[in-house]
Motif scaffolding. Sequence first.
Motif, PDB file in Angstrom:
ATOM      1  N   ILE A   5      -5.435   7.704  -3.324  1.00  0.00           N
ATOM      2  CA  ILE A   5      -6.059   6.977  -2.213  1.00  0.00           C
ATOM      3  C   ILE A   5      -5.141   5.836  -1.796  1.00  0.00           C
ATOM      4  N   THR A   6      -4.874   5.729  -0.509  1.00  0.00           N
ATOM      5  CA  THR A   6      -4.110   4.610   0.029  1.00  0.00           C
ATOM      6  C   THR A   6      -4.946   3.965   1.126  1.00  0.00           C
ATOM      7  N   HIS A   7      -5.158   2.665   0.987  1.00  0.00           N
ATOM      8  CA  HIS A   7      -5.904   1.896   1.984  1.00  0.00           C
ATOM      9  C   HIS A   7      -4.974   0.808   2.501  1.00  0.00           C
ATOM     10  N   GLU A   8      -4.764   0.766   3.814  1.00  0.00           N
ATOM     11  CA  GLU A   8      -3.858  -0.233   4.408  1.00  0.00           C
ATOM     12  C   GLU A   8      -4.591  -1.031   5.472  1.00  0.00           C
ATOM     13  N   THR A   9      -4.439  -2.348   5.393  1.00  0.00           N
ATOM     14  CA  THR A   9      -4.974  -3.256   6.404  1.00  0.00           C
ATOM     15  C   THR A   9      -3.849  -4.190   6.821  1.00  0.00           C
ATOM     16  N   THR A  10      -3.687  -4.364   8.126  1.00  0.00           N
ATOM     17  CA  THR A  10      -2.683  -5.297   8.652  1.00  0.00           C
ATOM     18  C   THR A  10      -3.360  -6.255   9.615  1.00  0.00           C
ATOM     19  N   TYR A  11      -3.090  -7.538   9.410  1.00  0.00           N
ATOM     20  CA  TYR A  11      -3.568  -8.590  10.310  1.00  0.00           C
ATOM     21  C   TYR A  11      -2.360  -9.173  11.028  1.00  0.00           C
ATOM     22  N   ARG A  12      -2.498  -9.454  12.302  1.00  0.00           N
ATOM     23  CA  ARG A  12      -1.455 -10.127  13.076  1.00  0.00           C
ATOM     24  C   ARG A  12      -2.053 -11.404  13.646  1.00  0.00           C
ATOM     25  N   TYR A  13      -1.354 -12.507  13.472  1.00  0.00           N
ATOM     26  CA  TYR A  13      -1.858 -13.812  13.882  1.00  0.00           C
ATOM     27  C   TYR A  13      -1.095 -14.331  15.098  1.00  0.00           C
ATOM     28  N   GLN A  14      -1.839 -14.904  16.030  1.00  0.00           N
ATOM     29  CA  GLN A  14      -1.242 -15.548  17.191  1.00  0.00           C
ATOM     30  C   GLN A  14      -2.075 -16.792  17.494  1.00  0.00           C
ATOM     31  N   GLN A  34     -16.474   8.783 -12.160  1.00  0.00           N
ATOM     32  CA  GLN A  34     -15.174   8.375 -11.610  1.00  0.00           C
ATOM     33  C   GLN A  34     -14.433   7.482 -12.599  1.00  0.00           C
ATOM     34  N   ARG A  35     -13.147   7.771 -12.777  1.00  0.00           N
ATOM     35  CA  ARG A  35     -12.297   6.981 -13.667  1.00  0.00           C
ATOM     36  C   ARG A  35     -11.034   6.605 -12.907  1.00  0.00           C
ATOM     37  N   VAL A  36     -10.653   5.325 -12.974  1.00  0.00           N
ATOM     38  CA  VAL A  36      -9.444   4.855 -12.297  1.00  0.00           C
ATOM     39  C   VAL A  36      -8.258   5.075 -13.233  1.00  0.00           C
ATOM     40  N   LEU A  37      -7.301   5.883 -12.788  1.00  0.00           N
ATOM     41  CA  LEU A  37      -6.103   6.169 -13.586  1.00  0.00           C
ATOM     42  C   LEU A  37      -4.996   5.163 -13.300  1.00  0.00           C
ATOM     43  N   ALA A  38      -4.919   4.677 -12.060  1.00  0.00           N
ATOM     44  CA  ALA A  38      -3.888   3.705 -11.677  1.00  0.00           C
ATOM     45  C   ALA A  38      -4.362   2.979 -10.424  1.00  0.00           C
ATOM     46  N   HIS A  39      -3.918   1.726 -10.313  1.00  0.00           N
ATOM     47  CA  HIS A  39      -4.247   0.939  -9.123  1.00  0.00           C
ATOM     48  C   HIS A  39      -3.164  -0.120  -8.945  1.00  0.00           C
ATOM     49  N   ARG A  40      -2.749  -0.332  -7.689  1.00  0.00           N
ATOM     50  CA  ARG A  40      -1.717  -1.336  -7.379  1.00  0.00           C
ATOM     51  C   ARG A  40      -1.979  -1.900  -5.988  1.00  0.00           C
ATOM     52  N   LEU A  41      -1.782  -3.217  -5.846  1.00  0.00           N
ATOM     53  CA  LEU A  41      -1.852  -3.873  -4.545  1.00  0.00           C
ATOM     54  C   LEU A  41      -0.449  -4.265  -4.126  1.00  0.00           C
ATOM     55  N   VAL A  76      -1.828  -3.299   1.114  1.00  0.00           N
ATOM     56  CA  VAL A  76      -1.891  -1.858   0.842  1.00  0.00           C
ATOM     57  C   VAL A  76      -2.376  -1.675  -0.594  1.00  0.00           C
ATOM     58  N   ALA A  77      -3.478  -0.950  -0.756  1.00  0.00           N
ATOM     59  CA  ALA A  77      -4.015  -0.625  -2.072  1.00  0.00           C
ATOM     60  C   ALA A  77      -3.710   0.839  -2.361  1.00  0.00           C
ATOM     61  N   HIS A  78      -3.074   1.083  -3.501  1.00  0.00           N
ATOM     62  CA  HIS A  78      -2.754   2.441  -3.951  1.00  0.00           C
ATOM     63  C   HIS A  78      -3.609   2.705  -5.187  1.00  0.00           C
ATOM     64  N   SER A  79      -4.392   3.763  -5.160  1.00  0.00           N
ATOM     65  CA  SER A  79      -5.258   4.089  -6.294  1.00  0.00           C
ATOM     66  C   SER A  79      -5.174   5.567  -6.613  1.00  0.00           C
ATOM     67  N   ARG A  80      -5.273   5.864  -7.893  1.00  0.00           N
ATOM     68  CA  ARG A  80      -5.381   7.248  -8.361  1.00  0.00           C
ATOM     69  C   ARG A  80      -6.644   7.311  -9.203  1.00  0.00           C
ATOM     70  N   VAL A  81      -7.570   8.182  -8.834  1.00  0.00           N
ATOM     71  CA  VAL A  81      -8.822   8.313  -9.567  1.00  0.00           C
ATOM     72  C   VAL A  81      -9.035   9.761  -9.988  1.00  0.00           C
ATOM     73  N   GLU A  82      -9.813   9.896 -11.034  1.00  0.00           N
ATOM     74  CA  GLU A  82     -10.217  11.214 -11.498  1.00  0.00           C
ATOM     75  C   GLU A  82     -11.737  11.267 -11.409  1.00  0.00           C
ATOM     76  N   THR A  83     -12.245  12.306 -10.776  1.00  0.00           N
ATOM     77  CA  THR A  83     -13.690  12.444 -10.623  1.00  0.00           C
ATOM     78  C   THR A  83     -14.181  13.662 -11.389  1.00  0.00           C
ATOM     79  N   SER A  84     -15.424  13.591 -11.787  1.00  0.00           N
ATOM     80  CA  SER A  84     -16.094  14.720 -12.429  1.00  0.00           C
ATOM     81  C   SER A  84     -17.456  14.859 -11.759  1.00  0.00           C
ATOM     82  N   PRO A  85     -18.161  15.949 -12.002  1.00  0.00           N
ATOM     83  CA  PRO A  85     -19.455  16.126 -11.331  1.00  0.00           C
ATOM     84  C   PRO A  85     -20.343  14.895 -11.517  1.00  0.00           C
ATOM     85  N   ALA A  86     -20.990  14.499 -10.444  1.00  0.00           N
ATOM     86  CA  ALA A  86     -21.853  13.315 -10.475  1.00  0.00           C
ATOM     87  C   ALA A  86     -23.036  13.537 -11.401  1.00  0.00           C
TER      88      ALA A  86
END
Length: 100
Positions: A5-14, A34-41, A76-86
């Motif tokens: 999963i990659t989530h990106e947000t950009t703000y521009r200021y004026q 759900q289990r988080v295997l890796a996460h980085r900002l 930018v948030a980079h995440s790797r998750v592992e899911t199993s049946p809910a």
Amino acid sequence: MRLEITHETTYRYQPPADTAQHVVHLRPREGHGQRVLAHRLDLEPMPLALKCEPDGFGNERCFFSLSSRHDALRIVAHSRVETSPAASSDDLPQTAWEDV
């Protein structure tokens, strides 16, 4: 199932900002199949300090401040998750909202 999963947000200021205080909630939650295997900002500009801790509900929140002049902020948030049946709703905690 493993998900990238990659989530990106950009703000521009004026006009450009001289200082800024931020808090982000971008790490996926653990549990309920759900289990988080890796996460980085990745932050641009890079703050001098980044402090991450759980909030009152168990979500990770990260605080950072920018003390130099900037006209944009990229998160930018980079995440790797592992899911199993809910789990079925019978397996979930049954706490009254007043107790939360």
